[in-house]
Write an enzyme that holds these catalytic residues in place. Structure first.
Site, mmCIF file in Angstrom:
data_model
loop_
_atom_site.group_PDB
_atom_site.id
_atom_site.type_symbol
_atom_site.label_atom_id
_atom_site.label_comp_id
_atom_site.label_asym_id
_atom_site.label_seq_id
_atom_site.Cartn_x
_atom_site.Cartn_y
_atom_site.Cartn_z
ATOM 1 N N ILE A 527 0.850 -1.194 0.000
ATOM 2 C CA ILE A 527 0.000 0.000 0.000
ATOM 3 C C ILE A 527 0.877 1.231 0.000
ATOM 4 C CG2 ILE A 527 -1.730 1.289 1.260
ATOM 5 C CD1 ILE A 527 -2.681 -1.424 2.409
ATOM 6 N N HIS A 531 6.010 5.648 7.586
ATOM 7 C CA HIS A 531 7.217 6.077 8.288
ATOM 8 C C HIS A 531 7.536 5.170 9.469
ATOM 9 C CE1 HIS A 531 5.153 7.789 11.708
ATOM 10 N NE2 HIS A 531 4.247 8.196 10.878
ATOM 11 N N GLY A 533 6.839 1.693 9.042
ATOM 12 C CA GLY A 533 6.863 0.355 8.478
ATOM 13 C C GLY A 533 6.163 0.341 7.127
ATOM 14 N N ASP A 651 1.604 12.337 15.841
ATOM 15 C CA ASP A 651 1.674 12.184 14.382
ATOM 16 C C ASP A 651 0.313 12.470 13.766
ATOM 17 O OD1 ASP A 651 2.797 11.681 11.934
ATOM 18 O OD2 ASP A 651 2.417 9.518 12.031
#
Ligand SMILES: *[C@@H]1O[C@H](CO)[C@@H](O)[C@H](O)[C@H]1NC(C)=O
Ligand SMILES: *[C@@H]1O[C@H](CO)[C@@H](O)[C@H](O)[C@H]1NC(C)=O
Ligand SMILES: *[C@@H]1O[C@H](CO)[C@@H](O)[C@H](O)[C@H]1NC(C)=O
Ligand SMILES: *[C@@H]1O[C@H](CO)[C@@H](O)[C@H](O)[C@H]1NC(C)=O
Ligand SMILES: *[C@@H]1O[C@H](CO)[C@@H](O)[C@H](O)[C@H]1NC(C)=O
Ligand SMILES: *[C@@H]1O[C@H](CO)[C@@H](O)[C@H](O)[C@H]1NC(C)=O
Ligand SMILES: *[C@@H]1O[C@H](CO)[C@@H](O)[C@H](O)[C@H]1NC(C)=O
Ligand SMILES: *[C@@H]1O[C@H](CO)[C@@H](O)[C@H](O)[C@H]1NC(C)=O
Ligand SMILES: *[C@@H]1O[C@H](CO)[C@@H](O)[C@H](O)[C@H]1NC(C)=O
Length: 893
Positions: A527, A531, A533, A651
């Site tokens: 996909i 950041h 994985g 995040d």
């Protein structure tokens, strides 16, 4: 001969000449007659058997002439009138015979004296006949190497009781090695290499007492090396390389005192190299490269192995020092210990020859190079930590890149200093002279201290983080139910643990399952490279679609992975991405399995929606956007207010906001979640850390750990929803900040129409909806307050978004005439009263427009522990007329 001579000189000594001729002719006749007798095949059965063989293999008349004596055919050997050996290697088939080549040697049954059959290199595409073992009773040598043989090795071969050599290498044999081969007591050579054999090495081989060469290399054999191979006391050559053998090397192999060659390379052998191998007194070549052997090389291992010429230990996990005994073997010509973790100072490398080839690269060897490199025909010392200067006369095949030497293509000096400092070794630091005088020893001390304190600091930090996370969410479940009732979100997690201390990280999957679910992590299933994985789409066995995050611990921080694991083990709430399971069994890669959310993330979803042309869908789109804003606010409010200590997401951006099929928010990107700093768990170390983490502007700086930072980022997401401008919440560069400044100028509590300048042009909205857009813009503006302390807490943002019209209508209805303190209080009392009540933010200097984040934690910390504040009203939180004017005035400066 001298026949011509004698004839031409008949006149001279005729009688003598005639006698001589007669004698010579007689001798020749007798000789040839004897020879003829010896090679004549006197068994008609064997003759017809050979003729049959000639036909079935399609051999050429040139090699096996039908009218000639079979014992004179190429490759046929007879004795006492019987065929004892057949070698068809090198023979060619006729044109006809080449059409349908098969393994057709049935007539060998009738050659009852056959001692050897050699078909090496002859094309025999078929499997070894089962009757070989029952019928070829005299057979001693069977050589079928490189003959394209298929199928399994028949276990009946164990019946060839006189067999001394069995060569089946380089074929396409499958199946396992029959243990019946252990009955071949006279066997001295067994070569099954380069096939596709599977299964274990049979343990019955210890009865092969006459075996001198055993080669099982290049197959797919698994299991461990049978210890009883140590009983093969005559063994000289043992190769098991290039299989899938595991477990440790049995100490019994050390009993093979006659062994010359030991090759165990390219397997998965583990454990340490046993000291008992020092019993291999005759060994010339030792190759154990490319396994997972670990630990140190025992010093005594090499003291008796003085004949060694080749030692290959590359690609293992060996550490410690290279034994002096190994480095002083005079006969050593090839030494490859590259790609291990060997460390230590290299005193000298002994080799008496000049052709030696040594590879010591990719280790952690250090110190000065004190020995001459000129005697090597080739030496690779690269990727170590050697220091100083290269010894003289060291040109040629010497590779020394990536060390700490005073020459080009070396490691950075920081790496080198750190390496030497960590080990408290003297480092000959080649700093420029002007700095050199600047007390070198002090600097070394600093590096040592940095190393030590860095380590301690890191450990303490980890412990603190774990402790803090452990305390999370006392009221976890209760508040989760409560907050789920607030919004329109259905509680959909019956599988949640009742007791929040019970870890819930889903099902534990195997690595094989991970491969299976994602079609071996194929590119088409990727996909995106996240950041924390790589994200892959996949399907469970049940067909359920999932998203699998692959965290490669070599490229991603292990702590992030642990944070997320910890988060899921403590927190479960409908507003977060549903975790279905995990896979921890692979050493270097860890996996999270999430429920697949059909609408992806906001970043992509917003984009998709803006492309829709239909009006109706567009206006519904605003409703969706508001719903998304509320959902995300709920998730953040839960983290900030319902967890103790408060958790910071760190995040927040459009791509972290995942959407299910009904566009309900499931917040993701949880690898940065962290306990807010500034609470009771704060200590000197975290405060120190925070000092370096205050700026929102820093592009690569560590993320601030304050709720106010989340609020700021959330403000950007809100603006993204309002304006439709993608990428705002992701970026933090100068142009983004400029865009933010310009956009915020169009948000005013007095002027609804001004907001139309920034509203997403693809949104088609009526007057009512425009008020909601306006309200969201106002909320966004307050979130983006440069002063962290003045940003509203998440729970009030949530309330404002849930009732957007009240944010603007109370004000607008009163804006013209009734702009009094009481009217302001009336709406603020409804939504923000409790917060205002508890907040007592002391007024910061009005002229100070610096983006000061360090005070944010102070403020938000107080939110976490409500009720401790005074009663002074703060008018700076939600945009009320007076304060907005203030801010606008500040902005325009
Ligand atoms: C074949 O010849 C060998 C010796 O040359 C002899 O011993 C043997 O008996 C003969 N066999 C037959 C069937 O004639
Ligand atoms: C072996 O010889 C016997 C007797 O001549 C014959 O009947 C039989 O067919 C032969 N076997 C094969 C496999 O050629
Ligand atoms: C079989 O024949 C080939 C070719 O002549 C030879 O190289 C090989 O050594 C022979 N095999 C044995 C076991 O003697
Ligand atoms: C076994 O056979 C392979 C391939 O034919 C060969 O390379 C290898 O040297 C042989 N091993 C022994 C021990 O003779
Ligand atoms: C092993 O070989 C030797 C000669 O090399 C022989 O004398 C002895 O009988 C053989 N042992 C067995 C068990 O076959
Ligand atoms: C070498 O040791 C370091 C730690 O000292 C470890 O991280 C690394 O994986 C080791 N390398 C190998 C090849 O074992
Ligand atoms: C090196 O030493 C080995 C054994 O110590 C010896 O056999 C060999 O001849 C020597 N080579 C040279 C070139 O001196
Ligand atoms: C390494 O060699 C340099 C000279 O090149 C010398 O000054 C230094 O003391 C040596 N270091 C060690 C640890 O032997
Ligand atoms: C470098 O290595 C090659 C092959 O290993 C050898 O032929 C050559 O002589 C070597 N060069 C020097 C300068 O030692």
């Amino acid at each position: 001969m001298n026949i011509c001579c004698t004839e031409s000189q008949k006149t001279m000594e005729g009688r003598l000449g005639v006698f001589m001729i007669a004698l010579v002719l007689l001798l020749l006749f007798v000789q040839s007659g004897l020879a003829q007798e010896e090679v004549r095949l006197n068994s008609s059965i064997e003759r017809s058997a050979l003729l049959d063989l000639r036909t079935s293999l399609g051999l050429r008349g040139k090699d096996w002439p039908i009218k000639g004596e079979p014992c004179k055919w190429i490759g046929v050997e007879c004795s006492n009138g019987r065929v004892i050996g057949i070698t068809i290697s090198g023979l060619r088939r006729t044109h006809e015979g080449r059409k349908k080549p098969t393994f057709a040697v049935d007539s060998l049954v009738n050659l009852t004296s056959l001692v050897y059959f050699n078909a090496s290199g002859f094309y025999l595409p078929g499997s070894i006949p089962d009757w070989f073992g029952q019928s070829l009773n005299a057979l001693q040598v069977l050589d079928l190497r490189s003959a394209s043989i298929l199928g399994p090795i028949p276990s009946s071969l164990g019946g060839l009781s006189r067999l001394t050599q069995l060569h089946l290498s380089h074929n396409k044999l499958t199946g396992s090695i029959p243990s019946s081969l252990g009955q071949l007591e006279e066997l001295s050579v067994l070569n099954l290499s380069q096939n596709s054999l599977t299964g274990f090495i049979p343990s019955g081989f210890s009865s092969l007492v006459n075996l001198t060469r055993l080669d099982l290399s290049s197959n797919f054999l698994s299991g461990s090396i049978p210890p009883d191979l140590g009983n093969l006391s005559r063994l000289q050559f043992l190769s098991l390389s290039d299989n899938s053998l595991a477990a440790s090397i049995p100490v019994q192999l050390g009993d093979l005192a006659r062994l010359l060659v030991l090759n165990l390379s390219k397997n998965s052998l583990s454990g340490s190299l046993p000291l008992e191998l020092s019993g291999l007194r005759s060994l010339r070549r030792m190759d154990i490269g490319d396994n997972s052997i670990e630990g140190q090389l025992p010093e005594g291992l090499f003291s008796n192995l003085s004949q060694l010429q080749v030692v290959v230990l590359t690609g293992n996990k060996l550490d410690g020092e290279l034994p002096v005994a190994l480095l002083s073997i005079l006969s050593l010509q090839i030494l490859d210990v590259s790609s291990n973790n060997f460390t230590g100072f290299l005193p000298s490398l002994s080799t008496n020859g000049t052709g030696a080839q040594f590879n010591l690269s990719n280790n952690m060897l250090y110190g000065n190079l004190t020995f001459s490199l000129s005697k090597f025909s080739w030496i690779d010392l690269s990727s170590n930590y050697f220091q100083g200067k290269l010894p003289e006369h060291s040109q040629g095949n010497v590779t020394v890149t990536k060390n700490c030497l005073q020459m080009d293509n070396q490691r950075s000096w920081q790496d080198c200093r750190l390496f030497y400092a960590e080990r408290r070794l003297p480092f000959d630091d080649p700093m420029p002279p002007e700095l050199e005088s600047d007390s070198k020893s002090n600097k070394r001390l600093i590096f040592i201290l940095v190393g030590i304190f860095g380590g301690i600091f890191f450990i303490v930090l980890l412990v603190v983080v774990l402790l803090v996370l452990r305390k999370i969410c006392d009221k976890d479940i209760a508040s989760q139910r409560g907050s789920a009732n607030v919004g329109p979100v259905p509680v959909d997690s019956p599988s949640l643990p009742k007791d929040p201390s019970v870890s819930w990280v889903g099902e534990s999957f195997s690595y094989e399952q991970m491969l299976h679910f994602t079609s071996d992590f194929s590119e088409t299933n990727l996909i995106k490279h996240g950041h924390s994985g790589d994200l892959f789409k996949g399907f469970l066995e049940s067909g359920m679609p999932v998203v699998i995050k692959k965290v490669d611990l070599r490229s991603f921080k292990k702590e992030s992975f642990m944070m997320e694991m910890e988060f899921f083990s403590k927190v479960s709430h409908v507003r977060f991405v549903p975790l279905l399971g995990h896979c921890l069994e692979h050493e270097g890669e860890k996996f999270f399995v999430y429920k697949y959310l059909p609408n992806g993330d906001l970043e992509n979803s917003l984009h998709r929606n803006t492309r829709v042309e239909d009006d109706r869908l567009q206006s519904q789109d605003w409703i969706t956007r508001l719903k998304i804003a509320i959902g995300a606010a709920e998730a953040l409010a839960y983290l900030h207010h319902d967890c103790t200590p408060p958790l910071v997401h760190r995040d927040i951006q459009a791509s972290s906001i995942l959407l299910d099929d009904k566009f309900e928010v499931r917040l993701g990107s949880l690898s940065e979640v962290h306990a807010q700093e500034g609470d009771a768990n704060q200590n000197v170390l975290t405060r120190l850390l925070r000092k370096s983490q205050t700026s929102e502007q820093g592009l690569s700086a560590p993320l601030p750990m304050t709720c106010a930072h989340d609020v700021y980022c959330f403000g950007k997401v809100l603006l993204e929803l309002v304006t439709g401008k993608l990428g705002i919440s992701k970026a933090n560069d100068a142009s983004t900040r400029e865009w933010l400044d310009n956009t915020i100028r169009c948000i005013s509590i007095y002027d609804k129409e001004l907001v139309t300048k920034i509203v997403d042009p693809s949104l088609i909205i009526d007057e009512d909806l425009l008020e909601e857009v306006w309200a969201m813009a106002i909320v966004a503006r307050s979130c983006l307050n440069p002063k962290p302390s003045k940003r509203p807490p998440m729970k009030y943002i949530l309330k404002a978004l849930e009732n957007p019209l009240k944010v603007v209508r109370v004000e607008s209805s009163s804006s013209a005439k009734l702009r009094t303190t009481s009217s302001r209080r009336s709406w603020s009392a409804v939504f923000f009263g409790s917060w205002r009540h508890s907040s007592s933010e002391s007024g910061t200097a009005p002229g100070n427009t610096n983006r000061d984040s360090s005070s944010g934690s102070k403020h938000a910390g107080r939110v976490g522990s409500q009720g401790s504040g005074g009663n002074r009203l703060s008018n700076e939180i939600f945009p009320e007329p007076v304060e907005m004017q203030d801010v606008e005035r500040q902005d325009s400066h």
